[in-house]
Every structure is written in C-alpha cells, then in structure tokens.
Design an enzyme around this catalytic site. Structure first.
Site, short mmCIF file in Angstrom:
data_model
loop_
_atom_site.label_atom_id
_atom_site.label_comp_id
_atom_site.label_asym_id
_atom_site.label_seq_id
_atom_site.Cartn_x
_atom_site.Cartn_y
_atom_site.Cartn_z
N LYS A 188 0.75 -1.09 0.50
CA LYS A 188 -0.21 -0.24 -0.07
C LYS A 188 0.71 1.21 0.02
O LYS A 188 1.51 1.05 1.22
CB LYS A 188 -0.31 -0.24 1.05
CG LYS A 188 -2.06 1.48 1.44
CD LYS A 188 -2.53 1.11 2.72
CE LYS A 188 -3.78 2.14 2.74
NZ LYS A 188 -4.77 2.06 3.32
N ARG A 204 -10.57 9.57 1.66
CA ARG A 204 -10.57 10.47 2.82
C ARG A 204 -11.38 11.81 3.03
O ARG A 204 -11.86 12.12 4.56
CB ARG A 204 -9.18 10.83 3.70
CG ARG A 204 -8.16 10.05 3.39
CD ARG A 204 -6.77 10.76 3.37
NE ARG A 204 -5.37 9.44 3.75
CZ ARG A 204 -4.17 10.05 2.86
NH1 ARG A 204 -3.38 10.98 2.90
NH2 ARG A 204 -3.46 9.11 3.00
N LYS A 256 1.33 10.14 6.35
CA LYS A 256 2.10 8.72 5.86
C LYS A 256 2.81 7.77 5.94
O LYS A 256 3.13 6.55 5.96
CB LYS A 256 0.83 7.71 5.45
CG LYS A 256 -1.19 7.83 6.05
CD LYS A 256 -2.16 7.66 5.57
CE LYS A 256 -3.67 7.68 6.70
NZ LYS A 256 -4.24 6.82 6.90
N GLU A 278 7.59 -7.40 1.64
CA GLU A 278 6.28 -7.02 2.02
C GLU A 278 5.15 -8.47 1.49
O GLU A 278 4.61 -8.73 2.39
CB GLU A 278 5.87 -6.07 1.91
CG GLU A 278 5.88 -4.38 2.13
CD GLU A 278 5.74 -4.37 3.24
OE1 GLU A 278 5.14 -5.19 4.53
OE2 GLU A 278 6.24 -2.98 4.15
N LYS A 326 -2.30 -1.16 -3.62
CA LYS A 326 -3.25 0.14 -3.61
C LYS A 326 -2.44 0.70 -3.94
O LYS A 326 -1.39 1.35 -3.13
CB LYS A 326 -3.77 -0.25 -2.62
CG LYS A 326 -4.73 1.17 -1.86
CD LYS A 326 -5.42 0.66 -0.92
CE LYS A 326 -5.76 2.20 -0.35
NZ LYS A 326 -6.62 2.12 0.54
N SER A 337 -10.30 5.59 -4.91
CA SER A 337 -11.16 6.57 -4.75
C SER A 337 -11.05 7.68 -5.91
O SER A 337 -11.01 8.65 -6.77
CB SER A 337 -11.00 7.26 -3.56
OG SER A 337 -10.11 7.38 -3.51
N TYR A 353 -14.73 1.33 -7.04
CA TYR A 353 -15.94 1.38 -7.36
C TYR A 353 -17.24 2.01 -8.53
O TYR A 353 -18.23 2.49 -7.96
CB TYR A 353 -15.85 3.65 -6.81
CG TYR A 353 -14.91 3.48 -5.54
CD1 TYR A 353 -15.40 3.58 -3.82
CD2 TYR A 353 -13.31 3.51 -5.61
CE1 TYR A 353 -15.01 3.29 -3.08
CE2 TYR A 353 -12.91 3.67 -4.44
CZ TYR A 353 -13.53 2.99 -3.33
OH TYR A 353 -12.47 3.25 -1.80
C1 PBG Z 1 -7.00 3.44 5.22
C2 PBG Z 1 -7.87 2.96 4.23
C3 PBG Z 1 -7.30 4.51 3.41
C4 PBG Z 1 -8.35 3.42 2.37
C5 PBG Z 1 -8.56 2.49 2.64
N1 PBG Z 1 -8.23 2.03 3.70
C6 PBG Z 1 -6.95 5.67 3.19
C7 PBG Z 1 -4.94 5.95 3.36
O1 PBG Z 1 -5.36 5.26 3.75
O2 PBG Z 1 -5.73 7.06 3.83
C8 PBG Z 1 -7.85 4.58 0.49
C9 PBG Z 1 -9.20 3.93 -0.80
C10 PBG Z 1 -9.89 4.54 -1.44
O3 PBG Z 1 -8.74 5.89 -2.17
O4 PBG Z 1 -10.27 4.41 -2.45
N2 PBG Z 1 -6.78 2.42 6.43
#
Ligand code: PBG
Length: 323
Positions: free
Chosen positions: A194, A204, A216, A232, A247, A273, A312
């Site tokens: 990720k 968010r 992060k 990982e 991701k 997203s 989505y």
């Molecule tokens: C956080 C989490 C995030 C997403 C899924 N779980 C955002 C982040 O790490 O800040 C993002 C999913 C998306 O953007 O569609 N645990």
C-alpha cells in the site's frame, strides 16, 4: 507480406475469440461506506454515485447489487468526531454500528462475501493508522488494537479481514489472535503493498479520516519502490495472509505484475477513490467516455495480473454486463 497481424482483428467474432483477458463481475469487490442512523444516503462530492449509507438503506443497496450479480463487498465506517479517540476504542466496542451492520448484512444475505477494514484511522482522533506518541506512529503497540478489532469483526460474522494499516508484523499477529479465538476460517486479505499515494484524497473526504498532523510515509510505501513490495509480500505470505493486495492499482500495474509473477497467493488490486474521481471528472467535462475508460482501466488491472479488483466501478460494470 506473410505476417499480417491485422487478420486476427478483422471481425468482432475473431476479436472476441482471441481476447486474452476478461473481467468478470465475480472478480470485483464493491466498497461501501456506512454511517450510524436511519434513512441516510449522504452524497460524497468527490465520488459521484457513491454514498454514505445508514444500515437500513445499505441493506437495500446490497440487495440491488446482488441482483446485478455482485456478491463481494468491502465495508468502511464513517464516524462522528466525538466517537474518535487516541486508541480507537470504538472500533471494538459493543455499541459499534459497523459491527452491528456486519451481523445484519450476513444475516440478511448469508451468501454474500463481506470484507472489513482493519486500521485505526476511521476511529482515531489523530487520523493515523497506528497509535501516535510524540509525533511518532508506534508499531508494536498498535498490533494488539488491530487484533482486538479483527476479533470483534470476526465475532460479528465477517468473511475476510482487510488490514490496511501497513504496520510490521500485523498479519501474523492478527492470524494468531483469530485462531486463538476460534476464527480459523476467517480469511485475511493483506494490504501488502500500500503506497503513500495522493490518490486516496476522495476516500479521506468520504470518511473525514485525513491525518491531523504529518503524513503516512513512515508506514505506507514510497511510490518509487517496486522490489520493496516483494519483501512485504514474502512476509505476509509467511505470516499467513490468504490474499496479497496492491494499492492503488493504475499507477502500480508493474507492482501487480511483479507480485503475480513471484508469489503463489491470489493477487488483489484496489482501484482507489482518486482513480474513480478522475474518470468521473473528465467524463463530466465531456473529455473522456465514462463507460469505455473505466472498462479499459479494469481490463488493464486484470491484464497486469490481479485476480480480484476492489473498485467503485463494480456496480456500473455489473449494470453494463446486464444490458
Ligand atoms: C485507510 C484506508 C485508506 C483507503 C482504504 N483504507 C486511505 C488511507 O490510507 O489514507 C483508501 C481507499 C481509496 O482511496 O479508495 N486505512
């Protein structure tokens, strides 16, 4: 000319006979956002046609999706600020509407496959995925919280736990906690690679879960790195993951391909997203065709090696397949 590759493209019949990649509705997992309350269907401005649902309306939405052939869902809670604290206690509280929603959905639709989110950020007053102390994100101290959250979700009836936090050692820790509590059959889909990506912005907004300070980058991966994803992936495999996820998806097709080539576990990709918002924004302006661009995106993620796609676009994809 002896070789004429265009001969194999000359008709719809030949093109579909030779099509190397197919996306099926069964490959897709549809993300859904839940809020506490009744009769709520909140618009999320940066994610057109995606809503924050209260559980009563969410059950109808899931039924609608199941009628379109979608059987897999991932659930995310959106919490009021007053329920958030530094240690994410609400995440495993008996009062938690997210846990109640899991039970209600599984009761109404036992045949659906439900995946959860395990991370502190929706519940944390700091907006981080781990415990924050003196500006640092603590790793080992976060693990017991993730384990408690996972057990509570498993008790509620979840099929797949989705740890999205990127703390070291969390898959092993969660696996052991699940097994010690009689949940040997609950699967884990690890957010393995990720990345610290700007493409999570609309998500968010949807959850109001942006970090209150800092970023992060000490836990999510550097977008420059590919080989690190294999470290990982190997650790998650040893620790007992059932699926490995990359991701975001579209900027990381090489990483999806690398995991698919090097690992044996099923590979998932999260079409996030921001990837959804971009296609909507451009198609609203009339600059891109919505249906063909999202279809091409899903196809490319599958072609890169993803067995499963969290997206989505799932509902629009399923609707098109029904036509
Ligand atoms: C956080 C989490 C995030 C997403 C899924 N779980 C955002 C982040 O790490 O800040 C993002 C999913 C998306 O953007 O569609 N645990």
């Amino acid at each position: 000319m002896i070789q004429r590759p265009r001969r194999n493209r000359k008709s719809v019949a030949i093109r579909s006979m030779l099509s190397e990649t197919q996306v099926k509705v069964n490959d897709l997992i549809y993300p859904l956002f839940i809020v506490d309350g009744n009769n709520i269907k909140d618009v999320i401005p940066s994610m057109p046609n995606i809503f924050r649902w209260s559980i009563d309306l969410l059950l109808k939405e899931i039924e609608d999706c199941m009628n379109l052939g979608i059987t897999n869902f991932v659930l995310f809670p959106a919490l009021e600020d007053k329920l958030k604290d530094k240690t994410a206690t609400y995440s495993y509280s008996n009062e938690n509407f997210y846990l109640k929603a899991i039970s209600l959905i599984k009761k109404a639709f036992p045949e659906c496959c439900l995946m959860s989110d395990v991370a502190m950020d929706p519940y944390s007053s700091d907006g981080h995925d781990g415990l924050v102390k003196n500006g640092k994100i603590l790793n080992d101290e976060t693990l017991p919280i993730l384990a408690k959250m996972s057990i509570a979700q498993a008790d509620a009836g979840i099929d797949i736990i989705g740890p999205s936090d990127m703390m070291d050692g969390r898959i092993g820790h969660i696996r052991e906690a699940l097994d010690n509590n009689g949940h040997q059959e609950v699967s884990i889909m690890s957010y393995t690679a990720k990345y610290a990506s700007a493409f999570y912005g609309p998500f968010r907004d949807a959850l109001d879960s942006a970090p209150k300070s800092g970023d992060k980058k000490t836990y999510q991966m550097d977008p420059a790195n590919k080989r690190e994803a294999l470290i990982e992936a190997e650790l998650d495999t040893i620790e007992g993951a059932d699926f490995l996820m990359v991701k975001p998806a579209l900027c990381y097709l090489d990483v999806i391909h690398s995991l698919k080539s090097n690992m044996e576990l099923p590979i998932a990709a999260y079409n996030v997203s921001g990837e959804y918002a971009m296609i909507h924004a451009a198609s609203e302006k009339g600059w891109l065709d919505y249906n063909t661009t999202f279809n091409e995106s899903l196809l490319s993620i599958k072609r890169a090696g993803a067995d499963v796609i969290l997206t989505y676009f799932a509902k629009d994809f399923a609707k098109r397949k029904m036509i």
